[in-house]
Design a protein around this motif. Structure first.
Motif, mmCIF file in Angstrom:
data_model
loop_
_atom_site.group_PDB
_atom_site.id
_atom_site.type_symbol
_atom_site.label_atom_id
_atom_site.label_comp_id
_atom_site.label_asym_id
_atom_site.label_seq_id
_atom_site.Cartn_x
_atom_site.Cartn_y
_atom_site.Cartn_z
ATOM 1 N N ARG A 80 48.015 60.623 24.503
ATOM 2 C CA ARG A 80 48.427 59.219 24.478
ATOM 3 C C ARG A 80 47.293 58.334 23.960
ATOM 4 N NH1 ARG A 80 53.612 58.480 24.433
ATOM 5 N NH2 ARG A 80 53.279 56.342 25.152
ATOM 6 N N GLN A 81 46.058 58.707 24.289
ATOM 7 C CA GLN A 81 44.924 57.937 23.782
ATOM 8 C C GLN A 81 44.828 58.078 22.265
ATOM 9 O OE1 GLN A 81 43.323 55.847 25.939
ATOM 10 N NE2 GLN A 81 44.967 56.647 27.228
ATOM 11 N N LEU A 82 45.120 59.273 21.759
ATOM 12 C CA LEU A 82 45.145 59.472 20.310
ATOM 13 C C LEU A 82 46.240 58.633 19.670
ATOM 14 C CD1 LEU A 82 44.666 63.317 19.787
ATOM 15 C CD2 LEU A 82 43.093 61.492 19.127
ATOM 16 N N LEU A 83 47.405 58.618 20.307
ATOM 17 C CA LEU A 83 48.536 57.837 19.797
ATOM 18 C C LEU A 83 48.146 56.373 19.640
ATOM 19 C CD1 LEU A 83 52.192 58.055 21.086
ATOM 20 C CD2 LEU A 83 51.043 55.865 21.001
ATOM 21 N N THR A 156 36.414 57.538 13.909
ATOM 22 C CA THR A 156 35.399 58.406 14.515
ATOM 23 C C THR A 156 35.849 58.875 15.898
ATOM 24 O OG1 THR A 156 33.615 57.296 13.314
ATOM 25 C CG2 THR A 156 33.007 58.529 15.286
ATOM 26 N N PHE A 157 36.439 57.954 16.665
ATOM 27 C CA PHE A 157 36.955 58.313 17.993
ATOM 28 C C PHE A 157 38.044 59.375 17.870
ATOM 29 C CE2 PHE A 157 40.368 57.636 21.107
ATOM 30 C CZ PHE A 157 39.683 57.886 22.289
ATOM 31 N N ILE A 158 38.961 59.192 16.921
ATOM 32 C CA ILE A 158 40.050 60.152 16.714
ATOM 33 C C ILE A 158 39.486 61.517 16.341
ATOM 34 C CG2 ILE A 158 41.992 60.727 15.196
ATOM 35 C CD1 ILE A 158 42.525 57.659 15.065
ATOM 36 N N GLU A 159 38.497 61.529 15.462
ATOM 37 C CA GLU A 159 37.913 62.789 15.018
ATOM 38 C C GLU A 159 37.226 63.537 16.161
ATOM 39 O OE1 GLU A 159 35.421 61.446 11.868
ATOM 40 O OE2 GLU A 159 37.004 61.596 10.336
ATOM 41 N N SER A 160 36.743 62.801 17.153
ATOM 42 C CA SER A 160 36.084 63.443 18.290
ATOM 43 C C SER A 160 37.072 63.878 19.367
ATOM 44 C CB SER A 160 35.040 62.497 18.910
ATOM 45 O OG SER A 160 35.669 61.374 19.519
ATOM 46 N N ARG A 161 38.200 63.151 19.503
ATOM 47 C CA ARG A 161 39.141 63.433 20.584
ATOM 48 C C ARG A 161 40.272 64.383 20.194
ATOM 49 N NH1 ARG A 161 37.074 63.575 24.834
ATOM 50 N NH2 ARG A 161 39.173 63.604 25.776
ATOM 51 N N ALA A 162 40.688 64.362 18.926
ATOM 52 C CA ALA A 162 41.815 65.209 18.522
ATOM 53 C C ALA A 162 41.564 66.692 18.787
ATOM 54 C CB ALA A 162 42.158 64.960 17.057
ATOM 55 N N PRO A 163 40.372 67.228 18.485
ATOM 56 C CA PRO A 163 40.146 68.656 18.768
ATOM 57 C C PRO A 163 40.192 68.994 20.247
ATOM 58 C CG PRO A 163 38.574 67.836 17.153
ATOM 59 C CD PRO A 163 39.250 66.625 17.735
ATOM 60 N N VAL A 164 40.020 67.996 21.114
ATOM 61 C CA VAL A 164 40.095 68.227 22.560
ATOM 62 C C VAL A 164 41.546 68.205 23.019
ATOM 63 C CG1 VAL A 164 39.442 67.342 24.835
ATOM 64 C CG2 VAL A 164 37.821 67.216 22.918
ATOM 65 N N ALA A 165 42.299 67.203 22.545
ATOM 66 C CA ALA A 165 43.699 67.046 22.962
ATOM 67 C C ALA A 165 44.611 68.066 22.314
ATOM 68 C CB ALA A 165 44.179 65.629 22.638
ATOM 69 N N ALA A 166 44.334 68.411 21.071
ATOM 70 C CA ALA A 166 45.205 69.331 20.326
ATOM 71 C C ALA A 166 44.358 70.162 19.372
ATOM 72 C CB ALA A 166 46.263 68.547 19.557
ATOM 73 N N PRO A 167 43.654 71.156 19.896
ATOM 74 C CA PRO A 167 42.693 71.905 19.067
ATOM 75 C C PRO A 167 43.306 72.607 17.862
ATOM 76 C CG PRO A 167 43.067 73.002 21.176
ATOM 77 C CD PRO A 167 43.676 71.640 21.286
ATOM 78 N N ASN A 168 44.461 73.220 18.030
ATOM 79 C CA ASN A 168 45.083 73.939 16.915
ATOM 80 C C ASN A 168 45.679 72.983 15.891
ATOM 81 O OD1 ASN A 168 44.965 76.916 17.810
ATOM 82 N ND2 ASN A 168 45.773 75.886 19.610
ATOM 83 N N LEU A 169 46.322 71.942 16.365
ATOM 84 C CA LEU A 169 46.910 70.951 15.462
ATOM 85 C C LEU A 169 45.818 70.255 14.665
ATOM 86 C CD1 LEU A 169 49.767 69.855 14.833
ATOM 87 C CD2 LEU A 169 49.273 67.982 16.417
ATOM 88 N N ALA A 170 44.719 69.903 15.322
ATOM 89 C CA ALA A 170 43.615 69.241 14.633
ATOM 90 C C ALA A 170 42.962 70.159 13.616
ATOM 91 C CB ALA A 170 42.581 68.760 15.651
ATOM 92 N N ALA A 171 42.882 71.444 13.928
ATOM 93 C CA ALA A 171 42.263 72.392 13.004
ATOM 94 C C ALA A 171 43.111 72.575 11.751
ATOM 95 C CB ALA A 171 42.050 73.737 13.692
ATOM 96 N N LEU A 172 44.437 72.614 11.916
ATOM 97 C CA LEU A 172 45.323 72.829 10.773
ATOM 98 C C LEU A 172 45.544 71.560 9.957
ATOM 99 C CD1 LEU A 172 48.164 75.103 12.230
ATOM 100 C CD2 LEU A 172 46.232 75.784 10.827
ATOM 101 N N ALA A 178 46.680 64.935 12.552
ATOM 102 C CA ALA A 178 47.172 65.442 13.836
ATOM 103 C C ALA A 178 47.537 64.276 14.748
ATOM 104 C CB ALA A 178 46.117 66.323 14.493
ATOM 105 N N ALA A 179 46.649 63.274 14.818
ATOM 106 C CA ALA A 179 46.926 62.102 15.647
ATOM 107 C C ALA A 179 48.132 61.337 15.132
ATOM 108 C CB ALA A 179 45.701 61.188 15.679
ATOM 109 N N ARG A 180 48.271 61.280 13.820
ATOM 110 C CA ARG A 180 49.404 60.560 13.235
ATOM 111 C C ARG A 180 50.731 61.265 13.556
ATOM 112 N NH1 ARG A 180 48.045 56.678 10.114
ATOM 113 N NH2 ARG A 180 46.186 57.628 9.225
ATOM 114 N N LEU A 181 50.738 62.588 13.517
ATOM 115 C CA LEU A 181 51.937 63.338 13.867
ATOM 116 C C LEU A 181 52.298 63.135 15.336
ATOM 117 C CD1 LEU A 181 51.197 66.653 11.941
ATOM 118 C CD2 LEU A 181 53.086 65.078 11.461
ATOM 119 N N ILE A 182 51.293 63.155 16.199
ATOM 120 C CA ILE A 182 51.518 62.909 17.624
ATOM 121 C C ILE A 182 52.077 61.508 17.831
ATOM 122 C CG2 ILE A 182 50.343 62.550 19.831
ATOM 123 C CD1 ILE A 182 48.464 64.868 19.032
#
Length: 296
Positions: A80-83, A156-172, A178-182
């Protein structure tokens, strides 16, 4: 609360039972019952409520409290924070660009060498004013600069948090996509439940609805067009690239939501599939430098 031995044992496991550290709202959220029971009668017998009406009044208050706690907890979740962050970033960029147009139009009447766009505002913000009008233009340009800086910090915040909230989605997809899809799906859980065909066209709802009304062709991709595997593939292969990418993104979202463990093999599988798709063209299937002449 009474401890009368005549009170059925079932009442000791009810949401209104005492004797533990969990408040009633937590027991409503997390508890369960093996079999149905006459809960109002048990509540009265245990001394929790004076009568059925009093029981239901307390039940309502407790369930409302439990719902509020669940909403608060959900809103603080990483996805939700990413959203909120990606929506705020997009808003900051949009407003900065819109305001920059106004600044350029106004500044052009005062400074013959005034630039345009956000970069022009950066130059204007560094100037010294020589009158009330120039002061206001420069102040407005400074607001654009602030918004531009805020957008960068949000990214920068998104780039640091996305791999924590959604590691596989952020990697792909990369952290921002990834945040935009969420965001487009309304949350990671909702995204995880969507079929790959829906993920493929997220962000292209207008084109999809136009197609359903018979006013256009079916969109082959939505926001995933920004991914290099789609944008950088020749136009005639972008449909296949979009399906391949969306399929892996769907799997990644499900793994992130239901287990949360990182699966590097997903990236290897996607890379292998894209090599196959791009091999259809003699030059490797990559699009031209401008991303291809056709935006499907």
């Amino acid at each position: 609360m009474t401890t009368d031995e005549s009170v059925p044992e079932t009442a000791s496991r009810a949401w209104f039972a005492g004797g533990d550290e969990n408040p009633p709202a937590d027991r409503v959220r997390d508890g369960d019952a093996d079999t149905p029971a006459d809960w109002p009668a048990l509540a009265v017998a245990s001394g929790f409520a004076t009568d059925d009406e009093n029981y239901y009044a307390k039940l309502r208050d407790t369930t409302v409290e439990a719902a509020r706690a669940a909403v608060d907890e959900r809103e603080r979740a990483d996805d939700r924070q990413l959203l909120h962050a990606v929506r705020a970033m997009d808003d900051a960029e949009r407003v900065a660009n819109e305001l920059a147009e106004r600044v350029a139009e106004w500044a052009g009447t005062l400074f013959p060498d005034a630039g345009t766009g956000v970069d022009g505002c950066h130059d204007l913000a560094a100037r010294d004013s020589e009158g009330p009008a120039e002061e206001r233009v420069i102040a407005l340009a400074s607001r654009v600069v602030d918004l531009d800086s805020e957008a960068d910090e949000l990214e920068t915040f998104i780039e640091s948090r996305a791999p924590v909230a959604a590691p596989n989605l952020a990697a792909l997809a990369g952290p921002v996509l990834a945040a935009r899809l969420i965001s487009l799906a309304g949350g990671l859980e909702t995204l995880a439940k969507k079929p790959s065909g829906t993920v493929q066209v997220l962000g292209a709802e207008d084109a999809l609805f136009a197609h359903l009304r018979g006013h256009g062709s079916s969109p082959k991709h939505g926001v995933i067009y920004t991914h290099e595997y789609v944008r950088g593939t020749r136009p005639e292969d972008r449909g296949s690239a979009s399906r391949a990418l969306a399929g892996k993104l769907s799997i990644a979202a499900r793994i992130d939501h239901y287990s949360g463990d990182y699966r590097p093999e997903l990236e290897a599988e996607l890379d292998d599939r894209m090599r196959t798709i791009r091999a259809r063209a003699g030059d490797g299937g990559a699009a031209s430098d401008d991303g291809g002449a056709t935006d499907e």
